[in-house]
Motif scaffolding. Sequence first.
Motif, PDB file in Angstrom:
ATOM      1  N   THR A 151     -85.310   9.409 -63.708  1.00  0.00           N
ATOM      2  CA  THR A 151     -84.676  10.027 -62.597  1.00  0.00           C
ATOM      3  C   THR A 151     -85.010   9.521 -61.190  1.00  0.00           C
ATOM      4  OG1 THR A 151     -83.980  12.041 -61.571  1.00  0.00           O
ATOM      5  CG2 THR A 151     -86.465  12.074 -62.359  1.00  0.00           C
ATOM      6  N   GLY A 152     -83.951   9.159 -60.264  1.00  0.00           N
ATOM      7  CA  GLY A 152     -84.607   8.815 -58.925  1.00  0.00           C
ATOM      8  C   GLY A 152     -83.504   9.152 -58.005  1.00  0.00           C
TER       9      GLY A 152
ATOM     10  N   TYR B 143     -81.145   5.914 -58.690  1.00  0.00           N
ATOM     11  CA  TYR B 143     -80.516   6.458 -59.674  1.00  0.00           C
ATOM     12  C   TYR B 143     -79.927   5.453 -60.758  1.00  0.00           C
ATOM     13  CZ  TYR B 143     -76.133   8.254 -61.961  1.00  0.00           C
ATOM     14  OH  TYR B 143     -75.218   8.507 -62.811  1.00  0.00           O
ATOM     15  N   GLY B 144     -79.414   4.196 -60.141  1.00  0.00           N
ATOM     16  CA  GLY B 144     -78.873   3.109 -60.843  1.00  0.00           C
ATOM     17  C   GLY B 144     -80.146   2.392 -61.558  1.00  0.00           C
TER      18      GLY B 144
ATOM     19  N   LEU C 213     -81.716  12.396 -58.921  1.00  0.00           N
ATOM     20  CA  LEU C 213     -82.768  13.099 -59.151  1.00  0.00           C
ATOM     21  C   LEU C 213     -81.993  14.574 -58.894  1.00  0.00           C
ATOM     22  CD1 LEU C 213     -85.645  13.963 -58.798  1.00  0.00           C
ATOM     23  CD2 LEU C 213     -85.341  13.398 -56.362  1.00  0.00           C
ATOM     24  N   GLU C 214     -81.349  15.005 -57.930  1.00  0.00           N
ATOM     25  CA  GLU C 214     -80.921  16.229 -57.773  1.00  0.00           C
ATOM     26  C   GLU C 214     -79.903  16.764 -58.922  1.00  0.00           C
ATOM     27  OE1 GLU C 214     -79.936  19.945 -55.943  1.00  0.00           O
ATOM     28  OE2 GLU C 214     -81.251  18.301 -55.299  1.00  0.00           O
TER      29      GLU C 214
ATOM     30  N   GLY D 261     -88.880   7.971 -49.693  1.00  0.00           N
ATOM     31  CA  GLY D 261     -87.765   8.526 -49.009  1.00  0.00           C
ATOM     32  C   GLY D 261     -87.700   9.916 -48.721  1.00  0.00           C
ATOM     33  N   LYS D 262     -86.740  10.617 -48.229  1.00  0.00           N
ATOM     34  CA  LYS D 262     -86.757  12.098 -47.878  1.00  0.00           C
ATOM     35  C   LYS D 262     -86.484  12.787 -49.317  1.00  0.00           C
ATOM     36  CE  LYS D 262     -81.607  11.938 -47.116  1.00  0.00           C
ATOM     37  NZ  LYS D 262     -81.050  12.819 -48.264  1.00  0.00           N
ATOM     38  N   GLU D 263     -86.412  12.130 -50.461  1.00  0.00           N
ATOM     39  CA  GLU D 263     -86.173  12.978 -51.621  1.00  0.00           C
ATOM     40  C   GLU D 263     -87.585  13.089 -52.404  1.00  0.00           C
ATOM     41  OE1 GLU D 263     -83.064  14.305 -52.606  1.00  0.00           O
ATOM     42  OE2 GLU D 263     -83.129  14.509 -50.703  1.00  0.00           O
TER      43      GLU D 263
END
Length: 355
Positions: free
Chosen positions: A219-220, A225-226, A248-249, A272-274
Amino acid sequence: MSTILDCIRRIPSVIDHILDTWDETFKPLDTLLEKDAETLTEIVMVGSGTSYTSATTAQPFVEKASGLCTRVVMPNACVEAHHAVNKNALYVFVSQTGTSKVVCEAMEKLQNLGCRCVAMTQKDDTALAKIAKCHVCLNCGMEEFSMRTIGYAASVMDLMLLSVRVGVMRGHLSRDEAAACIADAKKVPASHAKITAQAENWMQKVKRQMLRSKCIMLTGPGALYGVALEGAVKLWEMPQIISAGYELEEGLHGPAYGYDYNHCIVVLDDGGKESEKGHALARYMKDVWQNGLVAGKNTVDECDLTLDLQGNDFACIEISAVVQVMAYVLAVDSGRDISRQIDHTVMYSYFKTHS
């Protein structure tokens, strides 16, 4: 005899070649759009398999650099009669071998409708290239194995470069901004080589944990995500491990309710922000189920793989080395011989996706 690991190690030289020749490579795109680039309202990237995952990886940057709404669709979405055709879109058809039957069919349909289409394949004489009015070579060369690794990284890079070209043509990117993007891209080859070696060492520490699991979930966020989707494809193709890739979400919603010690969750992190959200999931899997890992810029503990990412928006290509090495090592360690070409004659007697 070469191995898939040799292919992964060859990726930096392929990316160097792509960056050395990209100005000349994309001249067919200049010709296609030279009179009316400003009329574009959307970019639609079309592909199957690794071409689909590479487009999904590139999508956030393509939208950012081009300034255009960008989406990724499977070729059947273009072929089906209900598909709404945007005549002001740029349709980008990606097929490394250029032999994907439905991709060829989809591009022919949209070209006949008067849409602006560009094909991207490994050489100028592929089936898709021959029917395309505009062809851009991926410059990835021939790949020995059907489990594509070079083609994935090359396709991501080429799609990102395409968006830089479009962004400049539309006036969305200045020449200086475009040059800064290329400078970031040029940091990828050396970093990719370093990360490949790091991933090989890391896998020797964590492969048993992965092989004990019933499935591996990657997950990312954003472009990762890709990468997660591509990692899931490779984990099924090479070691034949049940696998899935989640944004991720999305992975924190329904799928999270089913996670337990049987599931190895690998969080991909670009800093990053996530990042903290991904770490929260990793800590949950580590603390409660003893089966969570992180690979990326920021990590949780000594079991994770910390990476010194260099390419900013292009870091997704750097991190992709991790999931490719992961799939290769697990295949070798589980005893699957992927050094030989696998005979798919029986399967092809039922269906063929390429011709």
